[in-house]
Design a protein around this motif. Structure first.
Motif, PDB file in Angstrom:
ATOM      1  N   MET A 124    -128.625  18.814  58.875  1.00 15.58           N
ATOM      2  CA  MET A 124    -128.789  19.081  57.455  1.00 15.58           C
ATOM      3  C   MET A 124    -127.691  18.417  56.625  1.00 15.58           C
ATOM      4  SD  MET A 124    -131.586  20.531  57.363  1.00 15.58           S
ATOM      5  CE  MET A 124    -131.519  20.551  55.575  1.00 15.58           C
ATOM      6  N   THR A 125    -126.478  18.365  57.135  1.00 13.80           N
ATOM      7  CA  THR A 125    -125.424  17.681  56.381  1.00 13.80           C
ATOM      8  C   THR A 125    -125.697  16.180  56.311  1.00 13.80           C
ATOM      9  OG1 THR A 125    -124.084  17.545  58.408  1.00 13.80           O
ATOM     10  CG2 THR A 125    -123.673  19.400  56.923  1.00 13.80           C
ATOM     11  N   THR A 126    -126.314  15.628  57.345  1.00 13.61           N
ATOM     12  CA  THR A 126    -126.670  14.208  57.316  1.00 13.61           C
ATOM     13  C   THR A 126    -127.785  13.948  56.319  1.00 13.61           C
ATOM     14  OG1 THR A 126    -126.015  13.937  59.626  1.00 13.61           O
ATOM     15  CG2 THR A 126    -127.481  12.275  58.708  1.00 13.61           C
ATOM     16  N   PHE A 127    -128.804  14.807  56.278  1.00 13.31           N
ATOM     17  CA  PHE A 127    -129.887  14.629  55.320  1.00 13.31           C
ATOM     18  C   PHE A 127    -129.412  14.857  53.887  1.00 13.31           C
ATOM     19  CE2 PHE A 127    -133.330  15.720  58.647  1.00 13.31           C
ATOM     20  CZ  PHE A 127    -133.363  14.391  59.042  1.00 13.31           C
ATOM     21  N   LEU A 130    -121.362   9.864  54.841  1.00 13.88           N
ATOM     22  CA  LEU A 130    -120.587  10.906  54.173  1.00 13.88           C
ATOM     23  C   LEU A 130    -120.943  12.299  54.657  1.00 13.88           C
ATOM     24  CD1 LEU A 130    -120.741   9.513  50.517  1.00 13.88           C
ATOM     25  CD2 LEU A 130    -118.990   9.125  52.258  1.00 13.88           C
ATOM     26  N   ASN A 131    -121.686  12.400  55.755  1.00 16.94           N
ATOM     27  CA  ASN A 131    -122.109  13.726  56.221  1.00 16.94           C
ATOM     28  C   ASN A 131    -120.936  14.596  56.637  1.00 16.94           C
ATOM     29  OD1 ASN A 131    -121.474  12.100  58.374  1.00 16.94           O
ATOM     30  ND2 ASN A 131    -123.316  12.531  59.551  1.00 16.94           N
ATOM     31  N   ASN A 175    -135.247   9.577  58.669  1.00 13.94           N
ATOM     32  CA  ASN A 175    -136.484  10.350  58.740  1.00 13.94           C
ATOM     33  C   ASN A 175    -137.084  10.233  60.130  1.00 13.94           C
ATOM     34  OD1 ASN A 175    -138.526  12.000  57.906  1.00 13.94           O
ATOM     35  ND2 ASN A 175    -139.413  10.591  56.423  1.00 13.94           N
ATOM     36  N   ALA A 176    -138.067  11.029  60.386  1.00 14.51           N
ATOM     37  CA  ALA A 176    -138.842  11.000  61.619  1.00 14.51           C
ATOM     38  C   ALA A 176    -140.151  11.724  61.327  1.00 14.51           C
ATOM     39  CB  ALA A 176    -138.094  11.663  62.774  1.00 14.51           C
TER      40      ALA A 176
END
Length: 360
Positions: free
Chosen positions: A276-279, A285-286, A184-185
């Protein structure tokens, strides 16, 4: 055997040949992993397929729109100035008007001795917001690591570049705070001081970014909140009722997130997909998450509860948000699910214009 050395012989040939001279059976068993069937991988990062994502991802990258004629025009491309979401200002006006109407009523109720907690909080909102903002800023200063040319220099450079990209006179302060596994940020401020805080899990061990393009998008997103005025004291005071107004309040919050996404896309459009793939899948597993596959589901996932989940969310749901970052021809959807753009009818081959014959 060092961690950076990799064996090339197969396990069968190694078993036949036996251990190398001067190599113990314990070292041989440590080199060969019976679970993965692989040998020679670095235990600090795990077997192949785990650990930090490669920078040159194999999935298709987003193709930006054409270069605008005027770089000062606000649009959804990464070349002009980042655009504000089309619904942000109308929703902001509605929420501010409701707050202006409700605030005198709360003061009157407090003077009359009401025991309603919410009216009391609204009456003292100017002091409470000032106190919370000051406390949050102090925590970032005393607990966080301030980015500088010697501390997280890569992210420090990104903050300065994003601020210059958005026309800010001075880059905000930036801190790295302990994430404890969270990705997050956030952006905030107190008085004339604006700052960005990035959770430590967005960085790789050693202070370098795990995915530089994704980190650039996140920093551009947060600096965009500051550039768009979302962290202003008067903005937060005027929208204090946002979290108490059903549907309209969350919709305003989602429109602000879309606006910040436009800023992040303007600064690092190649980082939209890995962010977005990381979130969605996490920092390990992104690489197994398909950006386009998730974005396509924004149109196919239907139902009342899908709509209700998005309507109550402060941030756009992942599938709708990915669709908006992929389709840069229009603003992200707030209330209704995205739909594919209308296809252009292709005339039959018989109506195609004939190519002129070349002179022989």
């Amino acid at each position: 055997m060092r961690y950076d050395e990799h064996e090339t012989d197969s396990p069968a040939s190694a078993a036949v040949a036996g251990p190398a001279p001067g190599t113990s059976r314990t070292a041989e068993r440590a080199a060969w992993n019976p679970v993965t069937g692989l040998s020679g991988w670095d235990p600090r990062t795990g077997p192949p397929g785990w650990g930090p994502a490669e920078r040159d991802e194999t999935r298709p990258q987003r193709i930006p729109p054409a270069l605008p004629r005027d770089p000062q025009v606000r649009d959804l491309s990464p070349f002009g100035r980042p655009a504000r979401h089309s619904w942000e200002i109308p929703l902001l006006v509605i929420v501010v008007l409701l707050t202006v109407v409700a605030y005198p009523f709360s003061l009157y109720a407090v003077v009359k001795g009401t025991d309603n907690v919410y009216l009391g909080l609204l009456a003292f909102a100017p002091i409470l917001i000032w106190f919370v903002r000051g406390s949050q800023w102090a925590q970032a200063r005393v607990y966080g690591v301030k980015m500088s040319p010697t501390q997280f220099p890569e992210a420090h450079r990104m903050v300065a570049e994003a601020a210059a990209r958005f026309g800010m006179k001075k880059p905000p302060d930036a801190y790295v705070i302990m994430g404890n596994g969270q990705l997050n940020a956030f952006a905030a401020g107190h008085g004339f001081r604006k700052y960005v805080a990035v959770y430590s899990d967005l960085f790789e061990i050693g202070g370098r970014a795990r995915q530089p393009e994704a980190l650039a998008f996140v920093i551009g997103h947060e600096v965009g909140h500051i550039a768009a005025g979302h962290t202003s004291y008067w903005r937060q005071l005027g929208t204090i009722l946002m979290q108490f107004i059903p549907f309209l309040g969350p919709a305003l919050s989602r429109s602000q997130e879309y606006t910040a996404d436009n800023h992040g896309y303007s600064y690092s459009y190649t980082g939209a997909a890995p962010t977005m793939t990381t979130f969605a899948g996490g920092k390990y597993l992104n690489v197994l998450v398909g950006f386009d596959e998730m974005a396509d589901r924004a149109f196919t996932e239907t139902g009342f509860f899908v709509w209700l989940t998005n309507a109550q969310a402060s941030h756009p749901v992942h599938t709708w948000r990915m669709w908006a970052l992929r389709d840069r021809s229009r603003h992200g959807k707030l209330f209704l699910r995205p739909s594919p753009p209308r296809s252009v009818p292709v005339p039959p081959a018989a109506q195609w214009p004939k190519q002129p014959e070349l002179a022989r």
